[in-house]
Design a protein around this motif. Structure first.
Motif, PDB file in Angstrom:
ATOM      1  N   ALA A   1     -71.633  69.640 104.827  1.00 32.23           N
ATOM      2  CA  ALA A   1     -70.852  69.348 106.288  1.00 32.23           C
ATOM      3  C   ALA A   1     -69.619  68.362 106.025  1.00 32.23           C
ATOM      4  CB  ALA A   1     -72.113  68.354 106.864  1.00 32.23           C
ATOM      5  N   ASP A   2     -69.416  67.780 105.060  1.00 35.43           N
ATOM      6  CA  ASP A   2     -68.106  67.145 104.842  1.00 35.43           C
ATOM      7  C   ASP A   2     -66.886  67.985 104.993  1.00 35.43           C
ATOM      8  OD1 ASP A   2     -66.080  65.595 104.201  1.00 35.43           O
ATOM      9  OD2 ASP A   2     -67.198  64.320 102.645  1.00 35.43           O
ATOM     10  N   GLU A   3     -65.991  67.953 105.874  1.00 35.20           N
ATOM     11  CA  GLU A   3     -65.132  68.839 105.979  1.00 35.20           C
ATOM     12  C   GLU A   3     -63.932  68.382 104.814  1.00 35.20           C
ATOM     13  OE1 GLU A   3     -63.493  68.698 109.627  1.00 35.20           O
ATOM     14  OE2 GLU A   3     -65.089  69.617 110.730  1.00 35.20           O
ATOM     15  N   ASN A   4     -63.932  67.572 104.391  1.00 36.64           N
ATOM     16  CA  ASN A   4     -62.931  67.102 103.250  1.00 36.64           C
ATOM     17  C   ASN A   4     -63.498  67.419 101.985  1.00 36.64           C
ATOM     18  OD1 ASN A   4     -61.066  66.213 105.443  1.00 36.64           O
ATOM     19  ND2 ASN A   4     -62.490  64.262 105.429  1.00 36.64           N
ATOM     20  N   ASP A   5     -64.754  67.704 101.715  1.00 35.64           N
ATOM     21  CA  ASP A   5     -65.150  67.945 100.629  1.00 35.64           C
ATOM     22  C   ASP A   5     -65.474  69.472 100.320  1.00 35.64           C
ATOM     23  OD1 ASP A   5     -66.756  68.119  98.118  1.00 35.64           O
ATOM     24  OD2 ASP A   5     -67.903  66.578  98.472  1.00 35.64           O
ATOM     25  N   ASN A   6     -64.816  70.112  99.324  1.00 32.87           N
ATOM     26  CA  ASN A   6     -64.485  71.492  99.174  1.00 32.87           C
ATOM     27  C   ASN A   6     -65.090  71.846  97.842  1.00 32.87           C
ATOM     28  OD1 ASN A   6     -62.886  71.683 101.528  1.00 32.87           O
ATOM     29  ND2 ASN A   6     -61.233  71.132 100.590  1.00 32.87           N
ATOM     30  N   ARG A   7     -65.959  70.995  97.085  1.00 35.01           N
ATOM     31  CA  ARG A   7     -66.604  71.550  95.931  1.00 35.01           C
ATOM     32  C   ARG A   7     -67.537  72.747  96.416  1.00 35.01           C
ATOM     33  NH1 ARG A   7     -68.915  65.941  94.000  1.00 35.01           N
ATOM     34  NH2 ARG A   7     -69.325  65.751  96.490  1.00 35.01           N
ATOM     35  N   ILE A   8     -68.122  72.679  97.618  1.00 36.66           N
ATOM     36  CA  ILE A   8     -68.954  73.696  97.848  1.00 36.66           C
ATOM     37  C   ILE A   8     -68.333  74.549  98.700  1.00 36.66           C
ATOM     38  CG2 ILE A   8     -71.441  74.604  98.623  1.00 36.66           C
ATOM     39  CD1 ILE A   8     -72.644  72.030  97.367  1.00 36.66           C
ATOM     40  N   LYS A   9     -68.148  76.124  98.630  1.00 34.70           N
ATOM     41  CA  LYS A   9     -67.459  76.780  99.618  1.00 34.70           C
ATOM     42  C   LYS A   9     -68.404  77.231 100.631  1.00 34.70           C
ATOM     43  CE  LYS A   9     -63.694  76.529  97.254  1.00 34.70           C
ATOM     44  NZ  LYS A   9     -62.630  75.687  97.597  1.00 34.70           N
ATOM     45  N   GLY A  10     -68.062  76.880 102.130  1.00 30.96           N
ATOM     46  CA  GLY A  10     -68.892  77.449 103.061  1.00 30.96           C
ATOM     47  C   GLY A  10     -70.350  76.966 103.014  1.00 30.96           C
ATOM     48  N   ASP A  11     -71.458  77.663 103.678  1.00 35.51           N
ATOM     49  CA  ASP A  11     -72.750  77.169 103.917  1.00 35.51           C
ATOM     50  C   ASP A  11     -73.441  78.212 102.747  1.00 35.51           C
ATOM     51  OD1 ASP A  11     -75.098  76.461 103.914  1.00 35.51           O
ATOM     52  OD2 ASP A  11     -75.285  76.547 106.262  1.00 35.51           O
ATOM     53  N   PRO A  12     -73.778  77.783 101.561  1.00 34.45           N
ATOM     54  CA  PRO A  12     -74.609  78.737 100.708  1.00 34.45           C
ATOM     55  C   PRO A  12     -76.021  78.900 101.316  1.00 34.45           C
ATOM     56  CG  PRO A  12     -74.569  76.543  99.713  1.00 34.45           C
ATOM     57  CD  PRO A  12     -73.655  76.593 100.823  1.00 34.45           C
ATOM     58  N   PHE A  13     -76.467  78.380 102.128  1.00 33.80           N
ATOM     59  CA  PHE A  13     -77.971  78.418 102.545  1.00 33.80           C
ATOM     60  C   PHE A  13     -77.935  79.253 103.772  1.00 33.80           C
ATOM     61  CE2 PHE A  13     -77.948  74.404 100.284  1.00 33.80           C
ATOM     62  CZ  PHE A  13     -79.365  74.459  99.913  1.00 33.80           C
ATOM     63  N   ASN A  14     -76.743  79.657 104.577  1.00 36.40           N
ATOM     64  CA  ASN A  14     -76.571  80.604 105.631  1.00 36.40           C
ATOM     65  C   ASN A  14     -77.237  81.996 105.261  1.00 36.40           C
ATOM     66  OD1 ASN A  14     -75.780  81.385 108.186  1.00 36.40           O
ATOM     67  ND2 ASN A  14     -73.985  82.580 107.288  1.00 36.40           N
ATOM     68  N   LYS A  15     -78.318  82.177 106.029  1.00 32.75           N
ATOM     69  CA  LYS A  15     -78.913  83.608 106.006  1.00 32.75           C
ATOM     70  C   LYS A  15     -79.843  83.667 104.646  1.00 32.75           C
ATOM     71  CE  LYS A  15     -75.644  86.226 108.582  1.00 32.75           C
ATOM     72  NZ  LYS A  15     -74.827  87.632 108.666  1.00 32.75           N
ATOM     73  N   VAL A  16     -80.263  82.404 104.140  1.00 34.48           N
ATOM     74  CA  VAL A  16     -81.257  82.525 103.073  1.00 34.48           C
ATOM     75  C   VAL A  16     -82.606  82.034 103.695  1.00 34.48           C
ATOM     76  CG1 VAL A  16     -82.001  81.429 100.907  1.00 34.48           C
ATOM     77  CG2 VAL A  16     -79.373  81.817 101.417  1.00 34.48           C
ATOM     78  N   ASP A  17     -83.687  83.183 103.861  1.00 37.65           N
ATOM     79  CA  ASP A  17     -84.786  82.834 104.841  1.00 37.65           C
ATOM     80  C   ASP A  17     -85.778  82.184 103.585  1.00 37.65           C
ATOM     81  OD1 ASP A  17     -83.759  84.131 107.067  1.00 37.65           O
ATOM     82  OD2 ASP A  17     -84.283  86.104 106.099  1.00 37.65           O
ATOM     83  N   ASN A  18     -86.638  81.630 104.253  1.00 41.94           N
ATOM     84  CA  ASN A  18     -87.868  81.046 103.432  1.00 41.94           C
ATOM     85  C   ASN A  18     -88.558  82.194 103.103  1.00 41.94           C
ATOM     86  OD1 ASN A  18     -87.106  78.305 103.755  1.00 41.94           O
ATOM     87  ND2 ASN A  18     -88.771  77.982 105.401  1.00 41.94           N
ATOM     88  N   VAL A  19     -89.484  81.980 101.902  1.00 41.54           N
ATOM     89  CA  VAL A  19     -90.405  82.916 101.411  1.00 41.54           C
ATOM     90  C   VAL A  19     -91.660  82.844 102.428  1.00 41.54           C
ATOM     91  CG1 VAL A  19     -91.775  83.509  99.732  1.00 41.54           C
ATOM     92  CG2 VAL A  19     -90.006  82.428  98.896  1.00 41.54           C
ATOM     93  N   ARG A  20     -91.997  84.208 102.814  1.00 42.61           N
ATOM     94  CA  ARG A  20     -93.056  84.376 103.889  1.00 42.61           C
ATOM     95  C   ARG A  20     -94.526  84.320 103.103  1.00 42.61           C
ATOM     96  NH1 ARG A  20     -91.176  89.714 107.750  1.00 42.61           N
ATOM     97  NH2 ARG A  20     -89.184  88.714 108.389  1.00 42.61           N
ATOM     98  N   ARG A  21     -95.295  83.830 104.128  1.00 41.14           N
ATOM     99  CA  ARG A  21     -96.614  83.780 103.240  1.00 41.14           C
ATOM    100  C   ARG A  21     -97.146  85.037 103.224  1.00 41.14           C
ATOM    101  NH1 ARG A  21    -102.004  83.222 105.537  1.00 41.14           N
ATOM    102  NH2 ARG A  21    -103.074  81.760 104.419  1.00 41.14           N
ATOM    103  N   PRO A  22     -97.986  85.379 102.253  1.00 39.40           N
ATOM    104  CA  PRO A  22     -98.649  86.645 102.163  1.00 39.40           C
ATOM    105  C   PRO A  22     -99.662  87.009 103.200  1.00 39.40           C
ATOM    106  CG  PRO A  22     -98.265  85.665  99.900  1.00 39.40           C
ATOM    107  CD  PRO A  22     -97.860  84.589 100.899  1.00 39.40           C
ATOM    108  N   HIS A  23     -99.391  88.224 103.610  1.00 45.75           N
ATOM    109  CA  HIS A  23    -100.422  88.447 104.654  1.00 45.75           C
ATOM    110  C   HIS A  23    -101.914  88.886 103.920  1.00 45.75           C
ATOM    111  CE1 HIS A  23     -97.080  89.509 107.569  1.00 45.75           C
ATOM    112  NE2 HIS A  23     -96.565  90.108 106.719  1.00 45.75           N
TER     113      HIS A  23
END
Length: 396
Positions: free
Chosen positions: A153-175
């Motif tokens: 979230a820190d706009e001045n910290d560029n060590r991590i590019k973008g949001d690596p968690f974007n579109k990373v879904d949780n593991v679904r509970r087995p049916h």
């Protein structure tokens, strides 16, 4: 002549045995606050001892790395999260669980540079964790997100590019996974409480009543003190029993009117400890002792056909009902009674509406199913009445 003698049983330290709803027992490594598993080797074997020894060796080798992670690495970020207000203000039980994950991730991936953390790397971690179960994967994923969010979230910290968690879904509970904490029927609750009292275990009866009629989680059941029960006054100024205490998980003040069914159980059983519920020795419960006492009672009732029963892979009868399922039963009861999400949250000490929404959906499904059955019953009764009327006409 072949030797058919059974292999010698080997007692292995640091092994915790956890019985699942299907009757299967999973083995976990546990030492101090660290927990890992399920372990792959059979209980009481040399293979299990070797597996545990390997974990002990890895923990010993990684202790220095955990204590002194390098700056600019994932380990360094986890150490900063460890000192943050976000971590310190978590419930103690959540802190303990997260600390295990922090140590584990630091050990496994602490040297990974923040600049190397990408969406694909996060997904590969999630997929590896998924082999341990959907909940284990999602808990570790949430911890990692909590620790890295300030950097992302820190706009001045560029060590991590973008949001690596974007579109990373949780593991679904087995049916096909059995419901972990099924809701109880009223007769099962009454049977369990009556049986605990009959077996001279009033502290266990109180624990069951606190879970079902108070909606308390296990930690609160073990810790809520006798002094929490006070005499208050309702809107008309009449005296009433109330429970007034600091919650175990969120550390907030809770003040609620005591359910009449809970009052009846507490008044009918003796006070033997500084806590409302207690073990067979009249001392406050320990977590494992409460779990074992509860399982022994419910499994014996299941074998006697007095509560619902299931059979595990080994053909042994067990009871799938759990202590936490009593809390779920209270939630569904509140939803069926028309309680608001805020009301359910305050009764069950939830911080979000997510659980309340689940209880509401369960209540709605049950209500719709009952309504549909009522319609079927009405049609059957009408048909039976018409048939009887026709028979009467034909006989005259």
């Amino acid at each position: 002549m072949a030797n058919d003698a059974a292999p010698e049983w080997i007692e292995v330290k640091h092994v915790q045995r956890v019985k699942r709803a299907n009757g299967h027992t999973d083995l976990y490594f546990r030492k101090s606050g660290y927990r890992e598993g399920p372990l792959k080797s059979p209980d009481g074997t040399q293979a299990l001892k070797n597996e545990v020894d390997a974990i002990l060796k890895r923990l010993a080798a990684s202790s220095a790395a955990v204590a002194r992670p390098r700056a600019g690495t994932l380990g360094g970020a986890l150490k900063e999260y460890n000192k943050s207000a976000d971590f310190i203000t978590l419930a103690r039980s959540t802190q303990d669980g997260y600390q295990d994950y922090i140590d584990e991730i630091t050990d496994d991936s602490g040297d990974v540079l923040l600049s190397d953390i990408t969406r694909s790397w996060i997904m590969s971690l999630r997929d590896a964790w998924a082999l341990r179960g959907y909940r284990a994967a999602n808990m570790r994923l949430q911890l990692l997100k909590n620790a890295l969010t300030p950097i992302i979230a820190d706009e001045n910290d560029n060590r991590i590019k973008g949001d690596p968690f974007n579109k990373v879904d949780n593991v679904r509970r087995p049916h096909d996974l059995d419901e972990g904490n099924p809701t109880w029927e009223d007769f099962e609750v009454e049977t369990a409480i009556a049986s605990a009292i009959e077996r001279q275990h009033p502290g266990l009866a109180r624990a069951i009543a606190l879970a079902r009629y108070g909606g308390f989680r296990k930690g609160t059941i073990m810790a809520v003190p006798m002094r929490a029960r006070v005499i208050g006054h309702n809107a008309e100024g009449l005296p009433e029993r109330r429970i007034h205490w600091i919650t175990e998980k969120r550390k907030v003040l809770a003040d609620r009117r005591e359910d009449e069914r809970l009052t009846a159980i507490l008044d009918a059983t003796p006070n033997r400890a500084l806590t409302l519920s207690y073990d067979a020795n009249g001392t406050p419960w320990k977590s494992r002792a409460l779990g074992h006492a509860f399982d022994r009672l419910m499994n014996s009732l299941a074998r006697a056909g007095k509560v619902r029963a299931d059979m595990n892979e080994e053909g042994k009868i067990f009871c799938p009902l759990t202590l936490h399922g009593l809390k779920h039963s209270r939630g569904v009861e509140l939803a069926m009674a028309g309680a608001s999400d805020a009301g359910i949250m305050s009764q069950l000490d939830h911080a979000t509406t997510r659980a309340a929404a689940i209880y509401r959906r369960q209540a709605e499904r049950r209500g719709m199913a009952d309504h549909a059955q009522d319609q079927v019953d009405n049609v059957r009764h009408l048909r039976a009445a018409r048939a009887a009327e026709l028979r009467n006409k034909g006989g005259t």
